[in-house]
Design a protein around this motif. Sequence first.
Motif, PDB file in Angstrom:
ATOM      1  N   CYS A  47      -6.687  20.751  34.040  1.00 53.13           N
ATOM      2  CA  CYS A  47      -6.926  21.919  33.207  1.00 53.13           C
ATOM      3  C   CYS A  47      -5.618  22.599  32.819  1.00 53.13           C
ATOM      4  CB  CYS A  47      -7.811  22.935  33.947  1.00 53.13           C
ATOM      5  SG  CYS A  47      -9.540  22.535  33.901  1.00 53.13           S
ATOM      6  N   GLN A  48      -4.711  22.679  33.733  1.00 50.56           N
ATOM      7  CA  GLN A  48      -3.423  23.304  33.447  1.00 50.56           C
ATOM      8  C   GLN A  48      -2.638  22.482  32.424  1.00 50.56           C
ATOM      9  OE1 GLN A  48      -1.736  23.720  37.360  1.00 50.56           O
ATOM     10  NE2 GLN A  48      -2.308  25.890  37.447  1.00 50.56           N
ATOM     11  N   LEU A  49      -2.706  21.167  32.497  1.00 50.55           N
ATOM     12  CA  LEU A  49      -2.001  20.319  31.528  1.00 50.55           C
ATOM     13  C   LEU A  49      -2.550  20.521  30.129  1.00 50.55           C
ATOM     14  CD1 LEU A  49      -1.562  16.922  33.404  1.00 50.55           C
ATOM     15  CD2 LEU A  49       0.233  18.464  32.616  1.00 50.55           C
ATOM     16  N   LEU A  50      -3.808  20.582  30.008  1.00 47.44           N
ATOM     17  CA  LEU A  50      -4.418  20.751  28.694  1.00 47.44           C
ATOM     18  C   LEU A  50      -4.086  22.104  28.080  1.00 47.44           C
ATOM     19  CD1 LEU A  50      -7.928  19.155  29.145  1.00 47.44           C
ATOM     20  CD2 LEU A  50      -6.067  18.322  27.746  1.00 47.44           C
ATOM     21  N   SER A  51      -4.063  23.111  28.843  1.00 46.32           N
ATOM     22  CA  SER A  51      -3.790  24.435  28.292  1.00 46.32           C
ATOM     23  C   SER A  51      -2.313  24.612  27.932  1.00 46.32           C
ATOM     24  CB  SER A  51      -4.239  25.517  29.262  1.00 46.32           C
ATOM     25  OG  SER A  51      -3.468  25.464  30.440  1.00 46.32           O
ATOM     26  N   CYS A  52      -1.447  23.832  28.486  1.00 47.05           N
ATOM     27  CA  CYS A  52      -0.012  23.946  28.217  1.00 47.05           C
ATOM     28  C   CYS A  52       0.440  23.120  27.016  1.00 47.05           C
ATOM     29  CB  CYS A  52       0.784  23.500  29.434  1.00 47.05           C
ATOM     30  SG  CYS A  52       0.576  24.601  30.828  1.00 47.05           S
ATOM     31  N   SER A  53      -0.327  22.156  26.592  1.00 43.53           N
ATOM     32  CA  SER A  53       0.126  21.302  25.491  1.00 43.53           C
ATOM     33  C   SER A  53       0.150  22.093  24.192  1.00 43.53           C
ATOM     34  CB  SER A  53      -0.776  20.082  25.363  1.00 43.53           C
ATOM     35  OG  SER A  53      -2.061  20.486  24.984  1.00 43.53           O
ATOM     36  N   GLU A  54       1.117  21.741  23.302  1.00 45.08           N
ATOM     37  CA  GLU A  54       1.335  22.467  22.050  1.00 45.08           C
ATOM     38  C   GLU A  54       0.755  21.694  20.872  1.00 45.08           C
ATOM     39  OE1 GLU A  54       3.642  25.184  21.239  1.00 45.08           O
ATOM     40  OE2 GLU A  54       3.967  25.772  23.313  1.00 45.08           O
ATOM     41  N   VAL A  55      -0.513  21.624  20.782  1.00 42.76           N
ATOM     42  CA  VAL A  55      -1.157  20.971  19.648  1.00 42.76           C
ATOM     43  C   VAL A  55      -1.454  22.056  18.624  1.00 42.76           C
ATOM     44  CG1 VAL A  55      -3.159  19.658  18.881  1.00 42.76           C
ATOM     45  CG2 VAL A  55      -2.167  19.214  21.127  1.00 42.76           C
ATOM     46  N   PRO A  56      -0.880  21.955  17.413  1.00 43.12           N
ATOM     47  CA  PRO A  56      -1.114  23.024  16.442  1.00 43.12           C
ATOM     48  C   PRO A  56      -2.574  23.058  15.999  1.00 43.12           C
ATOM     49  CG  PRO A  56       0.153  21.239  15.457  1.00 43.12           C
ATOM     50  CD  PRO A  56      -0.040  20.910  16.911  1.00 43.12           C
ATOM     51  N   THR A  57      -3.042  24.246  15.806  1.00 39.50           N
ATOM     52  CA  THR A  57      -4.399  24.406  15.286  1.00 39.50           C
ATOM     53  C   THR A  57      -4.395  24.050  13.813  1.00 39.50           C
ATOM     54  OG1 THR A  57      -4.060  26.683  14.625  1.00 39.50           O
ATOM     55  CG2 THR A  57      -4.826  26.309  16.905  1.00 39.50           C
ATOM     56  N   SER A  58      -5.569  23.874  13.250  1.00 38.37           N
ATOM     57  CA  SER A  58      -5.613  23.530  11.820  1.00 38.37           C
ATOM     58  C   SER A  58      -5.090  24.686  10.989  1.00 38.37           C
ATOM     59  CB  SER A  58      -7.022  23.111  11.412  1.00 38.37           C
ATOM     60  OG  SER A  58      -7.829  24.213  11.146  1.00 38.37           O
ATOM     61  N   GLN A  59      -5.260  25.900  11.468  1.00 35.64           N
ATOM     62  CA  GLN A  59      -4.750  27.067  10.744  1.00 35.64           C
ATOM     63  C   GLN A  59      -3.211  27.058  10.748  1.00 35.64           C
ATOM     64  OE1 GLN A  59      -5.966  30.842  12.367  1.00 35.64           O
ATOM     65  NE2 GLN A  59      -5.553  31.912  10.438  1.00 35.64           N
ATOM     66  N   GLU A  60      -2.604  26.729  11.908  1.00 39.67           N
ATOM     67  CA  GLU A  60      -1.152  26.646  11.993  1.00 39.67           C
ATOM     68  C   GLU A  60      -0.620  25.505  11.123  1.00 39.67           C
ATOM     69  OE1 GLU A  60      -0.227  28.242  16.522  1.00 39.67           O
ATOM     70  OE2 GLU A  60      -0.978  26.193  16.238  1.00 39.67           O
ATOM     71  N   HIS A  61      -1.358  24.405  11.113  1.00 41.64           N
ATOM     72  CA  HIS A  61      -0.976  23.252  10.294  1.00 41.64           C
ATOM     73  C   HIS A  61      -1.012  23.626   8.805  1.00 41.64           C
ATOM     74  CE1 HIS A  61      -0.396  19.048   9.358  1.00 41.64           C
ATOM     75  NE2 HIS A  61      -1.471  19.074   8.567  1.00 41.64           N
ATOM     76  N   ASP A  62      -2.051  24.303   8.372  1.00 45.51           N
ATOM     77  CA  ASP A  62      -2.163  24.749   6.976  1.00 45.51           C
ATOM     78  C   ASP A  62      -1.041  25.715   6.612  1.00 45.51           C
ATOM     79  OD1 ASP A  62      -4.395  23.204   6.652  1.00 45.51           O
ATOM     80  OD2 ASP A  62      -5.843  24.867   6.819  1.00 45.51           O
ATOM     81  N   HIS A  63      -0.710  26.605   7.550  1.00 44.58           N
ATOM     82  CA  HIS A  63       0.368  27.564   7.321  1.00 44.58           C
ATOM     83  C   HIS A  63       1.711  26.830   7.142  1.00 44.58           C
ATOM     84  CE1 HIS A  63       2.606  31.283   7.461  1.00 44.58           C
ATOM     85  NE2 HIS A  63       3.365  30.783   8.446  1.00 44.58           N
ATOM     86  N   GLU A  64       1.959  25.806   7.959  1.00 40.76           N
ATOM     87  CA  GLU A  64       3.200  25.027   7.851  1.00 40.76           C
ATOM     88  C   GLU A  64       3.263  24.280   6.524  1.00 40.76           C
ATOM     89  OE1 GLU A  64       6.939  23.523   8.954  1.00 40.76           O
ATOM     90  OE2 GLU A  64       5.801  25.264   9.609  1.00 40.76           O
ATOM     91  N   LYS A  65       2.146  23.689   6.120  1.00 40.21           N
ATOM     92  CA  LYS A  65       2.095  22.999   4.814  1.00 40.21           C
ATOM     93  C   LYS A  65       2.399  23.965   3.675  1.00 40.21           C
ATOM     94  CE  LYS A  65      -1.425  20.439   3.739  1.00 40.21           C
ATOM     95  NZ  LYS A  65      -2.746  19.774   3.700  1.00 40.21           N
TER      96      LYS A  65
END
Length: 172
Positions: free
Chosen positions: A4-22
């Motif tokens: 659980c701790q590993l999953l919460s620490c990973s930096e996978v961008p959300t689709s909103q963050e991805h759209d913002h970067e695009k």
Amino acid sequence: MVMCQLLSCSEVPTSQEHDHEKQRIHQKLDQLKAKLDHLCRPCSWDWMFFQGNCYFFSTFQEKWKESVKACKDMGAQLVVIKSNDEQSFLQRTCKKKRNTWMGLSDRKEEGQWLWVDGSPLLFNFRNYWSAGEPNNQDNEDCAVFSDSGWNDITCSHEAFWVCKKPASPCSK
């Protein structure tokens, strides 16, 4: 628990963050395009600019008639010289290549030198002929830039050529 701790620490961008970067990248690209639009090239990359005109210096040789056609196919004409400065520029540049066609011939009437645009050779330009030229030896009806000046040679000879067209205006 460790999983659980590993999953919460990973930096996978959300689709909103991805759209913002695009969107940020597209904005930067639009800014770059706007800056590029303000750059002006009055001549294509393989043409040389001189006093409001663009000049194309061939890299291979053709007969005079084929050179005329090659220039027309590029939206230009075999060079017609209009000034002493232009003559000096062309003579210097063509000297590196040896014989180079210009748009001057007496094909229609011997001794009546005309440019490809139909205009006659101006009297004050006659001093550009090399010594003893034009001499019409072997029915020579077309003019080239040679080492020391202009020369008449047979139109079926193969030589380099120079095309000329007006430069593109830069819009602001």
